[in-house]
Enzyme design. Structure first.
Site, PDB file in Angstrom:
ATOM      1  N   ASN A  37       0.860  -1.184   0.000  1.00 17.94           N
ATOM      2  CA  ASN A  37       0.000   0.000   0.000  1.00 17.94           C
ATOM      3  C   ASN A  37       0.898   1.237   0.000  1.00 17.94           C
ATOM      4  OD1 ASN A  37      -1.848   2.012   0.456  1.00 17.94           O
ATOM      5  ND2 ASN A  37      -2.328   1.411   2.574  1.00 17.94           N
ATOM      6  N   TRP A  38       0.980   1.873  -1.167  1.00 23.04           N
ATOM      7  CA  TRP A  38       1.877   3.027  -1.283  1.00 23.04           C
ATOM      8  C   TRP A  38       1.274   4.289  -0.677  1.00 23.04           C
ATOM      9  CZ3 TRP A  38       3.907   2.673  -7.060  1.00 23.04           C
ATOM     10  CH2 TRP A  38       4.707   1.531  -7.181  1.00 23.04           C
ATOM     11  N   LYS A  39      -0.003   4.244  -0.347  1.00 25.82           N
ATOM     12  CA  LYS A  39      -0.699   5.434   0.191  1.00 25.82           C
ATOM     13  C   LYS A  39      -0.507   6.611  -0.779  1.00 25.82           C
ATOM     14  CE  LYS A  39      -0.155   3.426   4.683  1.00 25.82           C
ATOM     15  NZ  LYS A  39      -0.159   3.568   6.112  1.00 25.82           N
ATOM     16  N   HIS A  89      -9.693   1.215   4.848  1.00 25.36           N
ATOM     17  CA  HIS A  89      -8.405   1.393   5.526  1.00 25.36           C
ATOM     18  C   HIS A  89      -8.602   2.372   6.678  1.00 25.36           C
ATOM     19  CE1 HIS A  89      -4.310   2.688   6.308  1.00 25.36           C
ATOM     20  NE2 HIS A  89      -3.914   1.563   5.732  1.00 25.36           N
ATOM     21  N   GLU A 114      -6.994   4.799   7.644  1.00 27.39           N
ATOM     22  CA  GLU A 114      -6.797   6.219   7.288  1.00 27.39           C
ATOM     23  C   GLU A 114      -8.039   6.782   6.614  1.00 27.39           C
ATOM     24  OE1 GLU A 114      -3.030   5.672   5.300  1.00 27.39           O
ATOM     25  OE2 GLU A 114      -2.155   5.188   7.248  1.00 27.39           O
ATOM     26  N   GLU A 144      -5.475  -4.759  10.696  1.00 28.94           N
ATOM     27  CA  GLU A 144      -4.464  -3.713  10.882  1.00 28.94           C
ATOM     28  C   GLU A 144      -4.772  -2.934  12.155  1.00 28.94           C
ATOM     29  OE1 GLU A 144      -2.422  -2.510   7.047  1.00 28.94           O
ATOM     30  OE2 GLU A 144      -4.266  -1.378   7.071  1.00 28.94           O
ATOM     31  N   GLY A 147       2.297   2.563  10.780  1.00 33.76           N
ATOM     32  CA  GLY A 147       3.288   3.638  10.641  1.00 33.76           C
ATOM     33  C   GLY A 147       4.000   4.020  11.927  1.00 33.76           C
ATOM     34  N   GLY A 186       2.821  -0.935   4.317  1.00 31.84           N
ATOM     35  CA  GLY A 186       2.839   0.444   3.869  1.00 31.84           C
ATOM     36  C   GLY A 186       4.275   0.907   3.668  1.00 31.84           C
ATOM     37  N   GLY A 187       4.805   1.591   4.680  1.00 34.52           N
ATOM     38  CA  GLY A 187       6.135   2.207   4.603  1.00 34.52           C
ATOM     39  C   GLY A 187       7.214   1.298   4.036  1.00 34.52           C
ATOM     40  N   SER A 231       3.164  -1.782  10.384  1.00 33.64           N
ATOM     41  CA  SER A 231       4.605  -1.816  10.646  1.00 33.64           C
ATOM     42  C   SER A 231       5.266  -3.151  10.309  1.00 33.64           C
ATOM     43  CB  SER A 231       4.902  -1.414  12.098  1.00 33.64           C
ATOM     44  OG  SER A 231       4.547  -0.059  12.315  1.00 33.64           O
TER      45      SER A 231
HETATM   46  P1  PGA Z   1       2.670   0.601   7.599  1.00 34.15           P
HETATM   47  O1  PGA Z   1       1.216   0.780   6.954  1.00 34.15           O
HETATM   48  O2  PGA Z   1       3.238  -0.686   7.079  1.00 34.15           O
HETATM   49  O3  PGA Z   1       3.447   1.794   7.155  1.00 34.15           O
HETATM   50  O4  PGA Z   1       2.475   0.537   9.084  1.00 34.15           O
HETATM   51  C1  PGA Z   1       0.383  -0.316   6.747  1.00 34.15           C
HETATM   52  C2  PGA Z   1      -0.946   0.141   6.195  1.00 34.15           C
HETATM   53  O5  PGA Z   1      -1.424   1.204   6.585  1.00 34.15           O
HETATM   54  O6  PGA Z   1      -1.550  -0.541   5.354  1.00 34.15           O
END
Ligand code: PGA
Length: 269
Positions: free
Chosen positions: A21-23, A110, A112, A183, A189, A245-246, A224
């Site tokens: 997930n590149w956001k 998600h 977010e 999640e 993050g 994500g990251g 994470s």
């Molecule tokens: P993260 O994000 O790996 O940066 O914690 C995961 C996500 O939000 O899907």
């Protein structure tokens, strides 16, 4: 729909997944550069394993075109969608537009989206339906906040997020592929994660919730995930993959994570 956990990964379990997930990161040009590096570092995945990229909407066509031309067998996901097919919904994107851009998957709910854009159960229910009707595979995200975890409410929060989006939906009587990403909001993050055994307990709960579901279910862990901890998560029997994500933003790290994840799961069987 919920019942005590009986089975661990029943036969109708879906494939294993690595979803990136590149956001709101990477332009189309940066996405093309990413793929060039990924092509060099990623080895072919075994059967029933899939890697999926979820770039921003503006990079979907570029990624899809590059994937068609290159050797990588990678799926594409939208990060969000609207439930209507077209119309006066400024700033939204329809399921058909995602399909046309080459998507097979779509992230829904998600945290977010839930936190910054106020998305909740009834809207998410419509989004899941719209995705399925357009032939997209939903990746529905669920997870508790820190205060809910500290209050011992994780199981109740997960149950209610699943119920408000899916319970009683006739669609669940049909065969299709569904991905649920667990999640924990406090792990996204932050560099913090639950112990893999705690994630496993939630995954078992999710598996039990879907005991009557006739399709293929894969349950991913997200929050994470890195190349340092992916092996421990993938060793858990009900962890069918990750949503990263990251750590997925660097192609070398993402391909290393895939390698470690496949090895950890296969060593376990
Ligand atoms: P993260 O994000 O790996 O940066 O914690 C995961 C996500 O939000 O899907």
């Amino acid at each position: 729909m919920s019942s005590p956990a009986k089975e661990i990964r029943p036969d109708r379990g879906g494939p294993f997944y690595f979803v990136a997930n590149w956001k709101m990161n990477k332009t189309a040009a940066e996405a093309r550069d990413y793929l060039k590096i990924l092509e060099k570092s990623l080895r072919a995945l075994p059967d029933r394993w899939e890697a999926v990229l979820a770039p921003p909407f503006t990079a979907l066509h570029a990624v899809s075109d590059a994937l068609k031309r290159g050797p990588l067998k990678i799926g594409l996901a939208g990060q969000n969608l609207y439930f209507e097919a077209r119309g006066a919904y400024t700033g939204e994107i329809s399921p058909l537009m995602l399909v046309e851009a080459g998507c097979r998957y779509v992230l829904i709910g998600h945290s977010e989206r839930r936190i910054h854009f106020g998305e909740k159960g009834p809207l998410l229910r419509k989004k899941v339906r719209a995705a399925l009707e357009a032939g997209l595979i939903p990746i529905l995200c669920v997870g508790e906040e820190l205060k809910e975890r500290e209050g011992g409410k994780t199981a109740a929060v997960i149950e209610s997020q699943l119920k408000e989006t899916l319970e009683g939906d006739a669609l669940l009587q049909k065969e299709f592929t569904l991905l649920i990403a667990y999640e924990p909001v406090w792990a996204i993050g932050t560099g913090k994660t639950p112990d893999p055994s705690e994630a496993e307990a939630v995954h078992r709960q999710i598996r039990a919730f879907f005991h009557a579901f006739e399709g293929a279910l894969s349950i991913l862990y997200g929050g994470s995930v890195t190349d340092k901890n992916i092996g421990a998560f993938m060793k858990e029997p009900n962890v069918d993959g990750v949503l990263a994500g990251g750590a997925s933003l660097a192609p070398e790290t993402f391909s290393r994570m895939i390698e470690i994840g496949v090895e950890a799961k296969q060593a376990d069987r």
